[in-house]
Design a protein around this motif. Structure first.
Motif, short mmCIF file in Angstrom:
data_model
loop_
_atom_site.label_atom_id
_atom_site.label_comp_id
_atom_site.label_asym_id
_atom_site.label_seq_id
_atom_site.Cartn_x
_atom_site.Cartn_y
_atom_site.Cartn_z
N THR A 52 -30.60 -37.73 1.24
CA THR A 52 -29.90 -36.65 1.94
C THR A 52 -30.13 -35.31 1.24
OG1 THR A 52 -28.22 -38.20 2.71
CG2 THR A 52 -27.64 -35.87 2.77
N ASN A 53 -30.11 -35.30 -0.09
CA ASN A 53 -30.34 -34.07 -0.84
C ASN A 53 -31.77 -33.58 -0.71
OD1 ASN A 53 -27.69 -33.79 -1.74
ND2 ASN A 53 -28.05 -35.03 -3.55
N LYS A 54 -32.69 -34.47 -0.34
CA LYS A 54 -34.07 -34.06 -0.08
C LYS A 54 -34.25 -33.63 1.38
CE LYS A 54 -37.38 -36.60 -1.77
NZ LYS A 54 -38.22 -37.76 -2.14
N ASN A 55 -33.14 -33.61 2.13
CA ASN A 55 -33.14 -33.26 3.55
C ASN A 55 -34.03 -34.22 4.36
OD1 ASN A 55 -32.14 -31.80 5.68
ND2 ASN A 55 -33.83 -30.33 5.64
#
Length: 143
Positions: A52-55
């Motif tokens: 998620t943090n890497k989109n």
């Protein structure tokens, strides 16, 4: 092969999970019958956070048939990354049994196969990679 269609539920907040189970200390967790499930929920939530943090869409699944299961399958482009999660502090080669079975069916490669466990050492094996839970941040580049 016949797949088993049963949902799996994970708690993204393992602190809340422990509270709901009435666990107040780490000693209580270490002897609790759901220790493995708590550990698995923690690792899955960390993998989802990394993606998620890497989109990137999480695309995280589990696989189970009548014989065995694999805790986590991650789609990364055209590759599948298979992950088994064990809370044990010591490594045992039998932890790879489900992964070897899945890899034989899916033609997945050992370099895309991981065992995340509760111990301290990480190492490469011919059947896959052993990764300490303490090194889960290294998955940022892998997944």
């Amino acid at each position: 092969k016949r797949l088993v269609k049963s949902p799996k539920i994970y708690f993204y907040d393992t602190g809340l999970l422990c509270h709901l189970l009435g666990l107040e200390t780490s000693k209580q967790i270490s002897t609790h019958y759901l220790k493995g499930g708590i550990f698995e929920s923690f690792i899955i939530s960390e993998l989802i956070k990394i993606r998620t943090n890497k989109n990137v869409e999480p695309n995280i699944y589990f696989w189970k048939d009548k014989k065995t299961e694999v805790d986590c399958i991650i789609e990364k482009g055209t590759n599948l990354i298979s992950i088994e999660i064990k809370s044990a502090k010591t490594f045992n080669i039998s932890f790879f049994d489900g992964l070897k079975y899945y890899n034989a069916l899916s033609k997945n490669k050992p370099e895309n196969t991981y065992l995340i466990y509760g111990g301290n050492e990480s190492q490469k094996r011919s059947v896959g990679n052993v990764v300490s839970w303490k090194n889960i941040d290294k998955f940022k580049d892998l997944i």
